[in-house]
Write a protein that holds these residues in place. Structure first.
Motif, PDB file in Angstrom:
ATOM      1  N   LEU A  87      16.654 -18.895 -31.333  1.00 52.11           N
ATOM      2  CA  LEU A  87      17.078 -20.159 -30.727  1.00 52.11           C
ATOM      3  C   LEU A  87      18.300 -19.970 -29.836  1.00 52.11           C
ATOM      4  CD1 LEU A  87      16.637 -22.692 -33.677  1.00 52.11           C
ATOM      5  CD2 LEU A  87      15.179 -22.427 -31.658  1.00 52.11           C
ATOM      6  N   ALA A  88      19.166 -19.015 -30.218  1.00 52.15           N
ATOM      7  CA  ALA A  88      20.370 -18.767 -29.423  1.00 52.15           C
ATOM      8  C   ALA A  88      20.086 -17.913 -28.200  1.00 52.15           C
ATOM      9  CB  ALA A  88      21.429 -18.096 -30.291  1.00 52.15           C
ATOM     10  N   ALA A  89      18.975 -17.178 -28.203  1.00 60.56           N
ATOM     11  CA  ALA A  89      18.701 -16.215 -27.133  1.00 60.56           C
ATOM     12  C   ALA A  89      18.333 -16.888 -25.822  1.00 60.56           C
ATOM     13  CB  ALA A  89      17.587 -15.262 -27.567  1.00 60.56           C
ATOM     14  N   GLU A  90      17.584 -17.983 -25.881  1.00 56.07           N
ATOM     15  CA  GLU A  90      17.140 -18.643 -24.655  1.00 56.07           C
ATOM     16  C   GLU A  90      16.584 -20.029 -24.967  1.00 56.07           C
ATOM     17  OE1 GLU A  90      13.129 -17.359 -23.086  1.00 56.07           O
ATOM     18  OE2 GLU A  90      13.565 -15.641 -24.401  1.00 56.07           O
ATOM     19  N   ARG A  91      16.368 -20.812 -23.892  1.00 57.08           N
ATOM     20  CA  ARG A  91      15.711 -22.101 -24.052  1.00 57.08           C
ATOM     21  C   ARG A  91      14.202 -21.881 -23.941  1.00 57.08           C
ATOM     22  NH1 ARG A  91      12.993 -26.133 -21.874  1.00 57.08           N
ATOM     23  NH2 ARG A  91      13.596 -28.301 -22.319  1.00 57.08           N
ATOM     24  N   PHE A  92      13.441 -22.450 -24.890  1.00 55.21           N
ATOM     25  CA  PHE A  92      11.999 -22.266 -24.910  1.00 55.21           C
ATOM     26  C   PHE A  92      11.290 -23.521 -24.402  1.00 55.21           C
ATOM     27  CE2 PHE A  92      13.449 -19.218 -28.072  1.00 55.21           C
ATOM     28  CZ  PHE A  92      12.694 -18.095 -27.754  1.00 55.21           C
ATOM     29  N   ASN A  93      10.234 -23.300 -23.645  1.00 60.13           N
ATOM     30  CA  ASN A  93       9.348 -24.389 -23.267  1.00 60.13           C
ATOM     31  C   ASN A  93       8.291 -24.646 -24.341  1.00 60.13           C
ATOM     32  OD1 ASN A  93      10.482 -25.009 -20.711  1.00 60.13           O
ATOM     33  ND2 ASN A  93       9.387 -23.299 -19.777  1.00 60.13           N
ATOM     34  N   LEU A  94       7.810 -23.579 -24.969  1.00 61.62           N
ATOM     35  CA  LEU A  94       6.657 -23.677 -25.863  1.00 61.62           C
ATOM     36  C   LEU A  94       7.010 -23.300 -27.298  1.00 61.62           C
ATOM     37  CD1 LEU A  94       3.956 -21.931 -23.631  1.00 61.62           C
ATOM     38  CD2 LEU A  94       4.422 -24.391 -23.826  1.00 61.62           C
ATOM     39  N   LEU A  95       6.524 -24.095 -28.242  1.00 64.17           N
ATOM     40  CA  LEU A  95       6.645 -23.724 -29.650  1.00 64.17           C
ATOM     41  C   LEU A  95       5.914 -22.421 -29.919  1.00 64.17           C
ATOM     42  CD1 LEU A  95       6.151 -27.058 -31.652  1.00 64.17           C
ATOM     43  CD2 LEU A  95       8.289 -25.864 -31.161  1.00 64.17           C
ATOM     44  N   GLU A  96       4.794 -22.200 -29.211  1.00 63.03           N
ATOM     45  CA  GLU A  96       4.024 -20.980 -29.419  1.00 63.03           C
ATOM     46  C   GLU A  96       4.872 -19.737 -29.172  1.00 63.03           C
ATOM     47  OE1 GLU A  96       1.011 -24.174 -28.438  1.00 63.03           O
ATOM     48  OE2 GLU A  96       3.044 -23.647 -27.815  1.00 63.03           O
ATOM     49  N   THR A  97       5.674 -19.770 -28.098  1.00 62.91           N
ATOM     50  CA  THR A  97       6.523 -18.621 -27.787  1.00 62.91           C
ATOM     51  C   THR A  97       7.588 -18.430 -28.854  1.00 62.91           C
ATOM     52  OG1 THR A  97       6.202 -19.077 -25.440  1.00 62.91           O
ATOM     53  CG2 THR A  97       7.984 -17.574 -26.021  1.00 62.91           C
TER      54      THR A  97
END
Length: 308
Positions: A87-97
Motif C-alpha cells: 500500500l505504501a509502494a504506490e497507488r493502485f487502480n485495481l484490487l487485482e493488482t
C-alpha cells in the motif's frame, strides 16, 4: 454439505480447506482494515476508501523441535507488513493488482507454500466489492523485491557510559536519526564473581548481560528489552529503540558458544555482524577499544569524550 456457492462467499480459510490437495497448517488474518486511496474511476481520485483484507497462508509443516520459539515460525506480522508495504509502494487502480502484489510478497517467506488473498472495498456500495486470488510457491505473477529495511546501528554502552550524565542526551540524538537503534550494554560481570569454571562464568556473563539490559530500560522507558530476532525485526521497522538481552540469540546460534560474552565490546561486535548493522557506536573509555579491528566492517566509531 457445503455447496460451491457457499464456498464462494465463505472465508478464504474454508476455501483453502476445501481445495487442499494435501493437509497443511494454516495461518490466517481476518478482517484487517486499511484506509487508502485506490480505484480506476475518476470519482475514486483523492478519496480515501476502506479496504478489508482476509488472508490465509498454508505453511510448511512445523519442525518437531519447535520449542515454542517465535523465531522459527511465520509471524503474523509478516502478513500485515506485506499489506502495508504494498500500500505504501504506490497507488493502485485495481484490487487485482494489489492482491497479486500482497500474495507474491507473502510467498517470499520460506515457510509459505500457498496463499489466499481476499480484498474488499467497503465504501463503494451497500455491500462489499472484492477480489480473491490463490497463489502457490513458484507461481508469482508480479516482480516483487524483498523489502529493504534500514540497516540498524548498534550502540555499545560500557559501564562508564551507563553512569554518564550524557546518557539521556545520547539516546535523544540517536532517536532523532533515521537508522534503527539497538543498544548492547556491557554485562554486569559481578554476577560471575566467585564462579570456579569457565562454563559457569560464561553462562553467568549472559545473565549479567540480561541484567544490564534491564537496567538501561529502567533508566529510559523508550528503550525496550528484546531477546529474539522476530522482536528485533519488528522494532527496526516500527521505530522502537531496542536493548538486546543476549541469552536467547546466543544460545540458539550454532557459533554462539564461541562468542566471548564476558567482553562487552566483543559481544557487541559479534551482534552487529549477526544483524547486519551498518556501524557500531562506542560509548566508553579507551580500554573498551582493545582488540577491535578498525579496518573490519561494521565501521567502528569511538565516541569517547564527545557527544554525537
Amino acid at each position: 454439505m457445503t455447496t460451491e456457492t457457499e464456498l464462494a462467499f465463505a472465508h478464504p480459510e474454508a476455501r483453502s480447506v476445501a481445495t487442499a490437495d494435501r493437509p497443511l497448517d494454516r495461518l490466517s488474518l481476518r478482517n484487517h482494515l486499511a484506509e487508502v486511496e485506490i480505484g480506476a474511476f475518476q470519482s475514486e481520485r483523492n478519496v480515501v476508501q476502506r479496504l478489508q483484507f482476509n488472508v490465509v497462508v498454508e505453511i510448511a509443516p512445523l519442525p518437531n523441535d519447535l520449542g515454542d520459539d517465535v523465531d522459527r515460525i511465520l509471524s503474523y506480522d509478516r502478513l500485515t507488513e506485506a499489506i502495508a508495504h504494498e500500500l505504501a509502494a504506490e497507488r493502485f487502480n485495481l484490487l487485482e493488482t494489489l492482491c497479486e502484489r500482497v500474495a507474491d510478497r507473502i510467498l517470499l517467506q520460506p515457510q509459505a507454500e500457498r496463499v489466499f488473498v481476499r480484498i474488499e472495498k467497503l465504501d463503494r456500495g451497500p455491500g462489499a466489492l472484492g477480489v480473491e486470488i490463490v497463489r502457490k510457491k513458484g507461481q508469482a505473477v508480479s516482480e516483487v523485491e524483498p523489502s529493504s529495511a534500514l540497516s540498524p546501528v548498534v550502540a555499545f554502552l560500557s559501564e562508564k557510559a551507563m553512569q554518564s550524565p550524557n546518557l539521556t542526551s545520547w539516546i535523544d540524538q540517536l532517536a532523532a536519526g533515521a537508522a534503527p537503534i539497538v543498544f548492547c550494554v556491557a554485562p554486569d560481570n559481578t554476577v560471575a564473581q566467585g564462579a570456579d569454571t569457565q562454563a559457569a562464568r560464561w553462562r553467568m556473563a549472559l545473565l549479567g548481560g540480561e541484567l544490564a539490559a534491564w537496567r538501561l530500560a529502567d533508566k529510559d522507558p523508550r528503550c525496550v528489552v528484546v531477546d529474539n530476532r522476530t522482536e528485533l525485526d519488528w522494532a527496526f521497522k516500527n521505530g522502537q529503540i531496542s536493548v538486546w538481552a543476549p541469552t536467547k540469540i546466543i544460545l540458539d546460534t550454532p557459533e554462539g558458544s564461541a562468542v566471548t560474552v564476558e567482553s562487552g565490546p566483543e559481544l557487541a561486535r559479534w551482534f552487529a555482524a549477526f544483524i547486519g548493522a551498518k556501524e557500531v557506536l562506542i560509548f566508553g573509555g579507551p580500554q573498551e577499544q582493545d582488540g577491535w579491528p578498525t579496518t573490519m566492517p561494521p565501521r567502528i566509531i569511538n565516541l569517547e569524550q564527545r557527544e554525537l
